[in-house]
Design an enzyme around this catalytic site. Structure first.
Site, mmCIF file in Angstrom:
data_model
loop_
_atom_site.group_PDB
_atom_site.id
_atom_site.type_symbol
_atom_site.label_atom_id
_atom_site.label_comp_id
_atom_site.label_asym_id
_atom_site.label_seq_id
_atom_site.Cartn_x
_atom_site.Cartn_y
_atom_site.Cartn_z
ATOM 1 N N LYS A 1 0.837 -1.205 0.000
ATOM 2 C CA LYS A 1 0.000 0.000 0.000
ATOM 3 C C LYS A 1 0.872 1.255 0.000
ATOM 4 O O LYS A 1 2.082 1.178 0.305
ATOM 5 C CB LYS A 1 -0.907 -0.013 1.240
ATOM 6 C CG LYS A 1 -0.138 0.018 2.567
ATOM 7 C CD LYS A 1 -1.061 -0.246 3.751
ATOM 8 C CE LYS A 1 -0.295 -0.172 5.059
ATOM 9 N NZ LYS A 1 -1.144 -0.566 6.203
ATOM 10 N N ARG B 1 -10.815 0.360 14.689
ATOM 11 C CA ARG B 1 -10.504 1.196 13.540
ATOM 12 C C ARG B 1 -11.406 0.769 12.391
ATOM 13 O O ARG B 1 -12.158 1.555 11.874
ATOM 14 C CB ARG B 1 -9.014 1.035 13.197
ATOM 15 C CG ARG B 1 -8.466 2.121 12.315
ATOM 16 C CD ARG B 1 -6.976 1.975 12.109
ATOM 17 N NE ARG B 1 -6.635 0.833 11.260
ATOM 18 C CZ ARG B 1 -5.405 0.600 10.812
ATOM 19 N NH1 ARG B 1 -4.398 1.396 11.116
ATOM 20 N NH2 ARG B 1 -5.170 -0.456 10.037
ATOM 21 N N TYR C 1 15.001 30.533 8.136
ATOM 22 C CA TYR C 1 13.874 31.341 8.632
ATOM 23 C C TYR C 1 13.873 31.480 10.157
ATOM 24 O O TYR C 1 14.006 30.483 10.866
ATOM 25 C CB TYR C 1 12.546 30.699 8.234
ATOM 26 C CG TYR C 1 12.264 30.694 6.754
ATOM 27 C CD1 TYR C 1 12.345 31.862 5.996
ATOM 28 C CD2 TYR C 1 11.879 29.520 6.110
ATOM 29 C CE1 TYR C 1 12.058 31.839 4.636
ATOM 30 C CE2 TYR C 1 11.580 29.495 4.759
ATOM 31 C CZ TYR C 1 11.677 30.663 4.026
ATOM 32 O OH TYR C 1 11.393 30.649 2.694
ATOM 33 N N MET D 1 10.577 24.209 2.545
ATOM 34 C CA MET D 1 9.814 23.308 1.682
ATOM 35 C C MET D 1 10.722 22.522 0.728
ATOM 36 O O MET D 1 10.522 21.333 0.508
ATOM 37 C CB MET D 1 8.785 24.097 0.872
ATOM 38 C CG MET D 1 7.868 23.209 0.049
ATOM 39 S SD MET D 1 6.735 24.154 -0.976
ATOM 40 C CE MET D 1 5.737 24.971 0.264
HETATM 41 C C1 LIG Z 1 -0.512 -1.604 6.895
HETATM 42 C C2 LIG Z 1 -1.186 -2.850 7.323
HETATM 43 C C3 LIG Z 1 -0.453 -4.029 7.555
HETATM 44 C C4 LIG Z 1 1.060 -4.063 7.556
HETATM 45 O O1 LIG Z 1 1.473 -3.748 8.860
HETATM 46 P P1 LIG Z 1 3.015 -3.602 9.239
HETATM 47 O O2 LIG Z 1 3.007 -3.300 10.682
HETATM 48 O O3 LIG Z 1 3.518 -2.488 8.391
HETATM 49 O O4 LIG Z 1 3.646 -4.903 8.913
HETATM 50 C C5 LIG Z 1 -1.151 -5.182 7.851
HETATM 51 N N1 LIG Z 1 -2.498 -5.186 7.922
HETATM 52 C C6 LIG Z 1 -3.224 -4.083 7.727
HETATM 53 C C7 LIG Z 1 -4.694 -4.130 7.854
HETATM 54 C C8 LIG Z 1 -2.603 -2.866 7.435
HETATM 55 O O5 LIG Z 1 -3.335 -1.763 7.252
#
Ligand SMILES: *Cc1c(COP(=O)(O)O)cnc(C)c1O
Length: 407
Positions: free
Chosen positions: A58, A156, A286, A334
């Site tokens: 992801k 979540r 800055y 930036m």
């Molecule tokens: C991002 C994610 C993972 C991976 O978790 P890591 O701690 O980065 O290995 C696994 N399951 C879900 C649902 C996630 O959102």
């Protein structure tokens, strides 16, 4: 599109930071060592034991480039891919990746036809999502492969234990109608980085109660999955059939106080575009939050917060210059920041390593995370789109885990 061209034509040395800083024309680049991704995958797969390994790619592979990471992980021990959205999944499919893939964030009313056509498994966290997906499957004439998600405490995503019985009953009904197949049941952990945290046992109990209910409803999923990188490495009871590994692939140690020999894959480096001497007592950047304590050298480094160098790290951060960790002088802007290079003999074009694997003493993404009061994930995913990615190829053959663990 960035981050997809694997530069295999030009041989590159194993240490990304040791090659010629003038190799690319870019002011800054993120060098991704696919050999490290390959070894990390082998380590995670070895610890997963009989469970399969899902490479979580992801957020463009945590900033490393989803496609090259996916190809490398699949060649070195992963058999599944995990993404958050249909868009991410389809980009991988369009590039020719045909491995099993799970995508886990959707709106219930989406048209899931493209995902169904591309044979992307879909996570289902609620009755509304299930109904929307079944409707899409009916319209498309393509059965969906779903992974029902139960909330075991993270709060979540996922169905609450109260909603779970209805969700599994409805899923079984749709399954009987041929609209979908429940391939997986899953949840996500709260305290995976602390293997001895009692919360994990509670989540395992809640998960297994949910699995039992699903079985009673007549579901026969192939895959139970609960573990991320940290749990896959350190909490054997959470492994079940599949470990969803993200951060570990990229070489960040995920378990508090434990080392598994993972190697950071990304080096963020730049070339100084100015070098000058200044007297003592000069304010820099800055607000003049930094003042030179004595006559010193200043390097202008062409990366800033738009490139993922966190502004919040100003005042604490260090970069690797001429074999030493040197302070970032004043506020990170930036597009640029200034490094106090002291008395080192440096010139325009000098290599400045923002972070890397740490072998030579250069800061790591974990150091930046400390300086910016965040986690390494945010540092890695924050590397901006205008920073070109360059890839060091992984070895062609499979890597044995024994070979992968360095001493
Ligand atoms: C991002 C994610 C993972 C991976 O978790 P890591 O701690 O980065 O290995 C696994 N399951 C879900 C649902 C996630 O959102």
């Amino acid at each position: 599109m960035r981050g997809t061209a694997v530069d295999e034509a030009r041989p590159t040395p194993a240490d990304p930071a040791a090659d010629d800083p003038g190799a690319g024309s870019a002011y800054a680049e993120a060098v991704v060592d696919l050999g490290a991704i390959a070894r990390n995958t082998a380590v995670l797969a070895e610890h997963a034991g009989s469970a399969a390994l899902m490479a979580v790619v992801k957020a463009d592979g945590f900033g490393h480039g989803a496609l090259p990471v996916a190809r490398t992980a699949l060649a070195h021990g992963a058999s599944w891919l995990g993404v958050t959205s249909t868009a991410e999944a389809l980009r991988l499919r369009e590039a020719g990746i045909d491995a099993p893939m799970l995508s886990w964030m959707h709106l219930p009313g989406e048209d899931f036809t493209p995902a169904l056509r591309a044979e992307v498994d879909l996570a289902v966290p609620s009755l509304a999502h299930l109904a929307g997906l079944a409707a899409s499957a009916e319209r498309a004439g393509l059965p969906a492969a779903v992974h029902l998600k139960v909330d075991t405490g993270l709060h979540r995503g996922g169905a609450s234990p109260a909603d779970w019985p209805l969700l599994v009953e409805a899923a079984r009904t749709f399954e009987r109608q041929g609209l979908l197949r429940v391939r997986g049941l899953w949840s996500h952990l709260v305290h995976a980085d602390r293997p001895d945290h009692p919360g994990t046992d509670e989540q395992i109990r809640a998960f297994e109660a949910a699995v039992a209910l699903a079985h009673r409803a007549g579901l026969r999923p192939d895959l139970l999955h609960l573990a991320n990188s940290g749990a896959g490495l350190a909490s054997p009871r959470t492994r079940y059939d599949l470990v969803r590994a993200g951060i570990g692939l990229y070489g960040v140690e995920p378990v508090h106080g434990q080392q598994y020999g993972l190697r950071p894959a990304m080096t963020l480096r730049a070339r100084a575009i100015m070098a000058r001497r200044v007297p003592a007592g000069e304010g820099v950047s800055y607000g003049h939050e930094y003042t030179t304590g004595r006559p010193t050298g200043l390097l202008l480094v062409p990366v800033g917060f738009a490139d993922g160098v966190p502004r919040a790290a100003g005042g604490r951060a260090r970069m690797w210059v001429a074999g030493d960790r040197r302070p970032v002088a004043g506020r990170i802007a930036m597009d640029q920041c200034v490094v106090d290079s002291g008395d080192a003999a440096v010139a325009i074009g000098e290599e400045v390593v923002v972070f890397g694997p740490g072998d030579r003493g250069e800061p790591t993404a974990a150091d930046w995370a400390d300086w910016a009061a965040t986690n390494p994930h945010e540092i890695l995913t924050g590397v901006g789109p205008r920073v070109p990615r360059r890839y060091l190829p992984a070895p062609a053959g499979r890597i044995d885990e024994e070979d992968s663990v360095r001493d």
